[in-house]
Scaffold this active site. Structure first.
Site, PDB file in Angstrom:
ATOM      1  N   ASP A  75      28.667  28.954  47.289  1.00 28.13           N
ATOM      2  CA  ASP A  75      29.640  29.595  48.176  1.00 28.13           C
ATOM      3  C   ASP A  75      29.345  29.325  49.652  1.00 28.13           C
ATOM      4  O   ASP A  75      29.171  30.259  50.446  1.00 28.13           O
ATOM      5  CB  ASP A  75      29.673  31.110  47.937  1.00 28.13           C
ATOM      6  N   GLY A 163      30.138  41.887  35.659  1.00 29.46           N
ATOM      7  CA  GLY A 163      30.959  42.394  34.572  1.00 29.46           C
ATOM      8  C   GLY A 163      31.990  43.430  34.956  1.00 29.46           C
ATOM      9  O   GLY A 163      32.678  43.963  34.090  1.00 29.46           O
ATOM     10  N   ASN A 210      39.046  42.889  43.333  1.00 29.31           N
ATOM     11  CA  ASN A 210      37.584  42.814  43.345  1.00 29.31           C
ATOM     12  C   ASN A 210      37.166  42.450  44.762  1.00 29.31           C
ATOM     13  O   ASN A 210      37.506  41.365  45.257  1.00 29.31           O
ATOM     14  CB  ASN A 210      37.101  41.774  42.338  1.00 29.31           C
ATOM     15  N   ALA A 211      36.446  43.326  45.429  1.00 30.53           N
ATOM     16  CA  ALA A 211      36.192  43.220  46.876  1.00 30.53           C
ATOM     17  C   ALA A 211      35.072  42.235  47.199  1.00 30.53           C
ATOM     18  O   ALA A 211      34.056  42.591  47.802  1.00 30.53           O
ATOM     19  CB  ALA A 211      35.886  44.591  47.456  1.00 30.53           C
ATOM     20  N   ILE A 212      35.263  40.972  46.789  1.00 30.06           N
ATOM     21  CA  ILE A 212      34.304  39.923  47.136  1.00 30.06           C
ATOM     22  C   ILE A 212      35.070  38.683  47.612  1.00 30.06           C
ATOM     23  O   ILE A 212      36.286  38.606  47.487  1.00 30.06           O
ATOM     24  CB  ILE A 212      33.403  39.543  45.930  1.00 30.06           C
ATOM     25  N   ASP A 213      34.329  37.737  48.166  1.00 32.55           N
ATOM     26  CA  ASP A 213      34.874  36.426  48.565  1.00 32.55           C
ATOM     27  C   ASP A 213      35.797  36.525  49.777  1.00 32.55           C
ATOM     28  O   ASP A 213      36.910  35.999  49.775  1.00 32.55           O
ATOM     29  CB  ASP A 213      35.619  35.766  47.407  1.00 32.55           C
ATOM     30  N   SER A 230      38.952  38.342  43.609  1.00 31.43           N
ATOM     31  CA  SER A 230      38.371  37.543  42.542  1.00 31.43           C
ATOM     32  C   SER A 230      38.850  38.103  41.211  1.00 31.43           C
ATOM     33  O   SER A 230      38.606  39.271  40.905  1.00 31.43           O
ATOM     34  CB  SER A 230      36.845  37.591  42.622  1.00 31.43           C
ATOM     35  N   PHE A 231      39.568  37.272  40.422  1.00 28.92           N
ATOM     36  CA  PHE A 231      40.079  37.699  39.128  1.00 28.92           C
ATOM     37  C   PHE A 231      40.932  38.972  39.306  1.00 28.92           C
ATOM     38  O   PHE A 231      41.696  39.076  40.264  1.00 28.92           O
ATOM     39  CB  PHE A 231      38.944  37.870  38.125  1.00 28.92           C
ATOM     40  N   TRP A 232      40.874  39.933  38.381  1.00 29.27           N
ATOM     41  CA  TRP A 232      41.653  41.162  38.451  1.00 29.27           C
ATOM     42  C   TRP A 232      43.101  40.869  38.832  1.00 29.27           C
ATOM     43  O   TRP A 232      43.775  40.105  38.167  1.00 29.27           O
ATOM     44  CB  TRP A 232      40.962  42.172  39.376  1.00 29.27           C
ATOM     45  N   GLU A 269      39.921  32.908  42.622  1.00 30.81           N
ATOM     46  CA  GLU A 269      39.009  33.596  43.539  1.00 30.81           C
ATOM     47  C   GLU A 269      38.699  32.701  44.739  1.00 30.81           C
ATOM     48  O   GLU A 269      39.319  31.652  44.931  1.00 30.81           O
ATOM     49  CB  GLU A 269      37.719  33.971  42.825  1.00 30.81           C
TER      50      GLU A 269
END
Length: 486
Positions: A75, A163, A210-213, A230-232, A269
């Site tokens: 990343d 997960g 999803n609170a990333i990236d 990310s996903f979701w 993502e």
């Protein structure tokens, strides 16, 4: 990156982490040289110019060969400072090795040769552990983003639990990127956003992200936004404000869901938005990261005249609904490219290196200079391993000896010159490396210059190892001519 249990991170990367920096060096194993070695090495110059003073060639669009310490990098967030130093910030090592915090890598030759520069902090902030105190603690910090505004650098980073989407993105600030500057200090600014979040869509109260990236972009009026997800339910756009770098009040109801594949698992993502010409371009990573040689990551893109979308691909399909033109995919030794960022016309990404013989499919830094064609980013995915076209020969002149070698390959190979002090039994990297330049014929040439002070060292040999992302080719080993008068 996803929040799924990654085979590579959980096993291979953790086991290999202690070897990472040594494995990344483009050298062969060598016995410790005699003390005279260091004096000899110091006399190897950069084609007659002092270190750091060479005129660097302008990159052509396409893959950029990187050498030095380029693994393990996941990343990568790329930024170039005002003094010309390139920086990459990357995901921390698993299991809190070396603290588990964001890693830093630097290049002082226009992004060609990289070296590891440490971590942002020695340990993960205590408030993050408190946030996750109801279960498993994050083993490392993920997916950094680095941007500058009004003299302040903003470093966004994520923490999560595998997960699920109990995640957060946080912020640190600094006034300089140079660790040698007395003002250098990454100041923890705490939480930016967390998930699961509510209130994102009144028509669908279950919608969350999803609170990333995180990826930061300013619109034409200078208003900052953060692409994240990310996903979701995919990728969201969150409005921020300066100088805090944090979301505006009531951001949840203002967030825009700009990309969603609407397919099982929703594998999308690593959003990154950049502006070029009249368009904003949304780069994302599709499919599965972090499975080594089995990774199916790839980079896709859409564009919009508004930062809020809609982002349409080259066929006119909306990225909120399954669209997205794949522009960079696995090819040659590059498996699973993704986790990208953009700075200027350069795309930085990680991939799993099939040419790494020490640790196959180790996560590695990749860089491509974007070729903008008819308003779309194009990436050269030609695969041509290096081949030596001209072997080096010693040429003595003016109290120095030069060695010139030429090679072909795509991406353009970079020569890493090596020295042997024992007649070729072992080799090690020369302290100073000359620039590899593209010739008018499309080949790649490198010239090593050695001062006459090395003549007296019997058994000294040199060779060039030309490298690109798909492999390497070594020249013949070459000795020195007899000193004048012998």
């Amino acid at each position: 990156m996803t929040s799924r249990p990654w085979v590579l991170r959980a096993a291979g990367l953790a086991a290999a982490a202690t070897l990472a920096l040594a494995a990344a060096l483009p050298t062969t194993a060598a016995a410790g040289p005699a003390p005279v070695t260091h004096a000899i090495k110091s006399q190897i110059s950069q084609a007659g110019e002092p270190p750091g003073q060479q005129k660097l060639p302008v990159d052509l669009p396409g893959g950029k060969t990187v050498v030095g310490e380029t693994s393990p990098i996941h990343d990568p967030a790329l930024i170039v400072a005002a003094d010309g130093t390139w920086y990459v910030y990357s995901t921390g090592l698993v299991n809190r090795e070396n603290g588990g915090t964001i890693q830093v890598w630097t290049s002082r030759d226009h992004g060609t040769t990289w070296e590891y520069a440490g971590t942002v902090w020695d340990r993960i902030p205590a408030w993050i552990d408190e946030h996750f105190s109801d279960g498993e603690l994050p083993g490392n910090l993920w997916a950094p983003e680095i941007t500058e505004h009004n003299g302040t650098y903003y470093l966004y980073y994520s923490a999560s639990r595998f997960g699920g989407n109990k995640s957060l993105t946080a912020l640190a600030t600094n006034t300089t990127l140079d660790p040698s500057d007395p003002d250098y200090e990454w100041v923890d600014q705490g939480m930016v956003v967390s998930s699961p979040a509510t209130g994102l869509d009144p028509a669908n109260p279950a919608k969350t992200f999803n609170a990333i990236d995180a990826g930061i972009i300013e619109d034409a009026d200078g208003t900052p936004y953060m692409a994240i997800g990310s996903f979701w339910y995919g990728i969201f756009l969150v409005q921020l404000e300066w100088p805090s770098g944090k979301p505006v009040a009531g951001w949840e109801s203002k967030a825009v869901n700009i990309a969603d594949r609407f397919m099982p698992g929703n594998p999308i993502e690593a959003p990154y938005i950049t502006r070029h010409g009249d368009y904003y371009y949304l780069f994302v990573s599709f499919d599965a990261c972090c499975r080594g040689g089995d990774s199916t990551y790839k980079v896709a893109v859409g564009r919009s005249t508004s930062v809020k979308g809609p982002y349409l691909d080259q066929e006119g399909r909306d990225m909120f609904g399954g669209g997205g033109s794949v522009v960079l995919d696995s090819h040659g030794a590059i498996t699973g490219p993704g986790g990208q960022s953009v700075f200027g016309d350069y795309l930085a990404f990680h991939y799993y290196d099939g040419s790494n013989q020490d640790i196959p499919y180790f996560p590695t830094l990749g860089i491509q200079k974007i070729d903008w064609v008819n308003g779309w980013p194009v990436f050269n995915q030609t695969v041509e391993t290096p081949s030596v076209l001209k072997q080096p020969k010693a040429a003595a002149a003016g109290g120095a000896v030069t060695f010139t070698a030429t090679a072909g390959g795509t991406p353009g190979p970079v020569a890493v010159w090596e020295i042997s002090y024992d007649g070729g039994a072992s080799w090690q990297r020369a302290d100073h490396q000359p620039v590899t330049k593209r010739t008018d014929e499309g080949s790649y040439r490198s010239t090593l210059e050695v001062s006459s002070g090395t003549y007296s060292d019997a058994g000294l040999l040199v060779r060039a190892v030309f490298r690109n992302a798909h492999g390497k080719a070594a020249t013949d080993a070459v000795g020195f001519p007899a000193p004048p008068g012998r």
